[in-house]
Design a protein around this motif. Structure first.
Motif, PDB file in Angstrom:
ATOM      1  N   ASP A  22      46.806  43.951  42.866  1.00 56.16           N
ATOM      2  CA  ASP A  22      46.150  42.700  42.495  1.00 56.16           C
ATOM      3  C   ASP A  22      45.110  42.303  43.551  1.00 56.16           C
ATOM      4  O   ASP A  22      44.722  43.116  44.396  1.00 56.16           O
ATOM      5  CB  ASP A  22      47.199  41.598  42.300  1.00 56.16           C
ATOM      6  CG  ASP A  22      48.058  41.386  43.548  1.00 56.16           C
ATOM      7  OD1 ASP A  22      47.757  41.962  44.631  1.00 56.16           O
ATOM      8  OD2 ASP A  22      49.045  40.630  43.455  1.00 56.16           O
ATOM      9  N   PHE A  23      44.695  41.054  43.494  1.00 51.57           N
ATOM     10  CA  PHE A  23      43.669  40.551  44.412  1.00 51.57           C
ATOM     11  C   PHE A  23      44.123  40.653  45.872  1.00 51.57           C
ATOM     12  O   PHE A  23      43.345  41.043  46.750  1.00 51.57           O
ATOM     13  CB  PHE A  23      43.305  39.110  44.042  1.00 51.57           C
ATOM     14  CG  PHE A  23      42.191  38.535  44.857  1.00 51.57           C
ATOM     15  CD1 PHE A  23      40.955  39.165  44.928  1.00 51.57           C
ATOM     16  CD2 PHE A  23      42.351  37.342  45.548  1.00 51.57           C
ATOM     17  CE1 PHE A  23      39.906  38.623  45.673  1.00 51.57           C
ATOM     18  CE2 PHE A  23      41.311  36.794  46.286  1.00 51.57           C
ATOM     19  CZ  PHE A  23      40.088  37.442  46.353  1.00 51.57           C
ATOM     20  N   ASN A  43      36.636  47.027  44.133  1.00 49.54           N
ATOM     21  CA  ASN A  43      37.035  46.113  43.069  1.00 49.54           C
ATOM     22  C   ASN A  43      37.360  46.850  41.779  1.00 49.54           C
ATOM     23  O   ASN A  43      38.404  46.611  41.167  1.00 49.54           O
ATOM     24  CB  ASN A  43      35.945  45.059  42.853  1.00 49.54           C
ATOM     25  CG  ASN A  43      36.510  43.697  42.545  1.00 49.54           C
ATOM     26  OD1 ASN A  43      36.383  43.226  41.425  1.00 49.54           O
ATOM     27  ND2 ASN A  43      37.156  43.083  43.528  1.00 49.54           N
ATOM     28  N   TRP A  98      39.181  36.762  39.924  1.00 50.76           N
ATOM     29  CA  TRP A  98      40.548  37.293  39.940  1.00 50.76           C
ATOM     30  C   TRP A  98      41.546  36.241  39.451  1.00 50.76           C
ATOM     31  O   TRP A  98      42.568  36.584  38.873  1.00 50.76           O
ATOM     32  CB  TRP A  98      40.924  37.822  41.325  1.00 50.76           C
ATOM     33  CG  TRP A  98      40.472  39.240  41.519  1.00 50.76           C
ATOM     34  CD1 TRP A  98      39.288  39.653  42.034  1.00 50.76           C
ATOM     35  CD2 TRP A  98      41.183  40.424  41.164  1.00 50.76           C
ATOM     36  NE1 TRP A  98      39.214  41.016  42.031  1.00 50.76           N
ATOM     37  CE2 TRP A  98      40.365  41.531  41.511  1.00 50.76           C
ATOM     38  CE3 TRP A  98      42.435  40.677  40.604  1.00 50.76           C
ATOM     39  CZ2 TRP A  98      40.756  42.852  41.307  1.00 50.76           C
ATOM     40  CZ3 TRP A  98      42.830  41.992  40.404  1.00 50.76           C
ATOM     41  CH2 TRP A  98      41.993  43.067  40.752  1.00 50.76           C
ATOM     42  N   GLU A  99      41.258  34.970  39.701  1.00 47.52           N
ATOM     43  CA  GLU A  99      42.154  33.906  39.230  1.00 47.52           C
ATOM     44  C   GLU A  99      42.022  33.675  37.732  1.00 47.52           C
ATOM     45  O   GLU A  99      42.959  33.240  37.079  1.00 47.52           O
ATOM     46  CB  GLU A  99      41.867  32.607  40.000  1.00 47.52           C
ATOM     47  CG  GLU A  99      42.351  32.659  41.437  1.00 47.52           C
ATOM     48  CD  GLU A  99      41.955  31.432  42.247  1.00 47.52           C
ATOM     49  OE1 GLU A  99      41.141  30.607  41.779  1.00 47.52           O
ATOM     50  OE2 GLU A  99      42.469  31.304  43.380  1.00 47.52           O
ATOM     51  N   THR A 132      37.226  35.517  44.309  1.00 46.27           N
ATOM     52  CA  THR A 132      38.531  34.860  44.108  1.00 46.27           C
ATOM     53  C   THR A 132      38.591  34.238  42.716  1.00 46.27           C
ATOM     54  O   THR A 132      39.595  34.386  42.009  1.00 46.27           O
ATOM     55  CB  THR A 132      38.758  33.783  45.192  1.00 46.27           C
ATOM     56  OG1 THR A 132      38.709  34.400  46.484  1.00 46.27           O
ATOM     57  CG2 THR A 132      40.108  33.099  45.012  1.00 46.27           C
ATOM     58  N   GLN A 167      37.511  45.943  33.943  1.00 46.78           N
ATOM     59  CA  GLN A 167      38.732  46.744  33.873  1.00 46.78           C
ATOM     60  C   GLN A 167      38.713  47.664  32.651  1.00 46.78           C
ATOM     61  O   GLN A 167      39.056  48.845  32.748  1.00 46.78           O
ATOM     62  CB  GLN A 167      39.962  45.834  33.829  1.00 46.78           C
ATOM     63  CG  GLN A 167      41.277  46.601  33.858  1.00 46.78           C
ATOM     64  CD  GLN A 167      42.466  45.662  33.814  1.00 46.78           C
ATOM     65  OE1 GLN A 167      42.633  44.916  32.851  1.00 46.78           O
ATOM     66  NE2 GLN A 167      43.283  45.709  34.845  1.00 46.78           N
ATOM     67  N   GLU A 204      40.759  35.949  34.681  1.00 53.04           N
ATOM     68  CA  GLU A 204      40.279  37.288  34.309  1.00 53.04           C
ATOM     69  C   GLU A 204      39.185  37.293  33.238  1.00 53.04           C
ATOM     70  O   GLU A 204      38.529  38.296  33.020  1.00 53.04           O
ATOM     71  CB  GLU A 204      41.445  38.162  33.871  1.00 53.04           C
ATOM     72  CG  GLU A 204      42.155  37.678  32.635  1.00 53.04           C
ATOM     73  CD  GLU A 204      43.381  38.484  32.269  1.00 53.04           C
ATOM     74  OE1 GLU A 204      43.895  38.300  31.166  1.00 53.04           O
ATOM     75  OE2 GLU A 204      43.832  39.310  33.092  1.00 53.04           O
ATOM     76  N   ASN A 246      36.793  40.229  34.916  1.00 50.32           N
ATOM     77  CA  ASN A 246      37.787  41.256  35.248  1.00 50.32           C
ATOM     78  C   ASN A 246      38.166  42.057  34.012  1.00 50.32           C
ATOM     79  O   ASN A 246      38.311  43.277  34.077  1.00 50.32           O
ATOM     80  CB  ASN A 246      39.037  40.618  35.853  1.00 50.32           C
ATOM     81  CG  ASN A 246      38.931  40.460  37.359  1.00 50.32           C
ATOM     82  OD1 ASN A 246      37.838  40.459  37.920  1.00 50.32           O
ATOM     83  ND2 ASN A 246      40.068  40.302  38.002  1.00 50.32           N
ATOM     84  N   LEU A 301      41.013  47.118  39.891  1.00 52.64           N
ATOM     85  CA  LEU A 301      41.136  46.699  38.492  1.00 52.64           C
ATOM     86  C   LEU A 301      41.755  47.815  37.651  1.00 52.64           C
ATOM     87  O   LEU A 301      42.606  47.561  36.787  1.00 52.64           O
ATOM     88  CB  LEU A 301      39.788  46.281  37.918  1.00 52.64           C
ATOM     89  CG  LEU A 301      39.267  44.927  38.395  1.00 52.64           C
ATOM     90  CD1 LEU A 301      37.797  44.755  38.026  1.00 52.64           C
ATOM     91  CD2 LEU A 301      40.105  43.791  37.827  1.00 52.64           C
ATOM     92  N   ASN A 348      45.406  48.078  38.652  1.00 52.42           N
ATOM     93  CA  ASN A 348      46.105  46.906  38.136  1.00 52.42           C
ATOM     94  C   ASN A 348      46.495  47.077  36.670  1.00 52.42           C
ATOM     95  O   ASN A 348      47.553  46.622  36.236  1.00 52.42           O
ATOM     96  CB  ASN A 348      45.218  45.672  38.323  1.00 52.42           C
ATOM     97  CG  ASN A 348      45.804  44.432  37.700  1.00 52.42           C
ATOM     98  OD1 ASN A 348      45.472  44.082  36.562  1.00 52.42           O
ATOM     99  ND2 ASN A 348      46.667  43.759  38.431  1.00 52.42           N
ATOM    100  N   TRP A 371      43.668  44.141  46.884  1.00 52.24           N
ATOM    101  CA  TRP A 371      42.247  44.429  47.105  1.00 52.24           C
ATOM    102  C   TRP A 371      41.807  43.945  48.491  1.00 52.24           C
ATOM    103  O   TRP A 371      41.068  44.648  49.192  1.00 52.24           O
ATOM    104  CB  TRP A 371      41.382  43.762  46.022  1.00 52.24           C
ATOM    105  CG  TRP A 371      39.917  43.865  46.303  1.00 52.24           C
ATOM    106  CD1 TRP A 371      39.100  44.941  46.086  1.00 52.24           C
ATOM    107  CD2 TRP A 371      39.085  42.864  46.891  1.00 52.24           C
ATOM    108  NE1 TRP A 371      37.818  44.668  46.500  1.00 52.24           N
ATOM    109  CE2 TRP A 371      37.776  43.392  46.996  1.00 52.24           C
ATOM    110  CE3 TRP A 371      39.304  41.552  47.332  1.00 52.24           C
ATOM    111  CZ2 TRP A 371      36.709  42.669  47.525  1.00 52.24           C
ATOM    112  CZ3 TRP A 371      38.243  40.838  47.860  1.00 52.24           C
ATOM    113  CH2 TRP A 371      36.970  41.393  47.944  1.00 52.24           C
TER     114      TRP A 371
END
Length: 188
Positions: free
Chosen positions: A154-155, A140, A97-98, A94, A114, A100, A110, A144, A147, A158
């Motif tokens: 997004d999260f 994941n 993802w919050e 979490t 990505q 990046e 991320n 990514l 996204n 996922w």
């Protein structure tokens, strides 16, 4: 000329600390046969996979059915969250993802993960333009990549994935034009 990527999130695996050689569980092996059944009617031109055993095992059936070698691409391997176990996986995933740019010791943010996934995806789109390509990968890194092409993936997206899961992404050049969920373990 449309290029289709069939992103296949691997089936359920038996946990071992060795990420590379972690095999599918009994249920995972069963679900991998369903993946083959779903993809058998698609005109698959090439099968690519992460080097992780669980990803290879999930797409091996379609490769065998088409009498193809699986092309291994390291950049489709799962994002490295940290260089060791994290205390609370859900809390850690979490957090990245919050934010990046956040990474844990030895892990990928991320943005870094990505960039790795998008680079190999664009290479494949250019090299195999107009083809149908199966990509055995992980949840994941798959999200990514998706996204990057469309932020709606997004999260929250996922979190609703299943093991396995199959998404058909259609591209015109490097532009994503359509996404369709072919199958998930929830409807089997």
């Amino acid at each position: 000329m449309k290029t289709n990527l069939f992103f296949v999130r691997h089936a359920h695996a038996t946990y071992t600390p060795d990420e590379l050689s972690r095999p599918l569980s009994k249920q995972g092996l069963f679900d991998a046969t369903n993946v083959t059944s779903i993809l058998k009617d698609e005109k698959i031109d090439i099968v690519i996979s992460s080097p992780y055993k669980r990803a290879i095992q999930t797409v091996d059936g379609i490769a065998q059915l088409r009498d193809m070698e699986i092309v291994l691409k390291d950049d489709f391997m799962e994002r490295l969250l940290s260089d060791g176990p994290v205390d609370n996986f859900l809390q850690a995933i979490t957090a990245v993802w919050e934010n990046e740019q956040l990474s844990f010791k030895g892990g990928e943010s991320n943005i870094i993960a990505q960039a790795r996934g998008v680079k190999v995806t664009k290479e494949i789109l250019s090299k195999y333009e107009g083809k149908n390509i199966v990509v055995g990968t992980h949840g994941n890194i798959m999200v990514l990549i998706m996204n990057y092409f469309d932020p709606q993936f997004d999260f929250a997206f996922w979190k609703q994935l299943t093991m396995p899961d199959i998404y058909k992404l259609s591209f015109d050049g490097h532009e994503l034009v359509d996404v369709y969920r072919l199958w998930s373990s929830q409807n089997h």
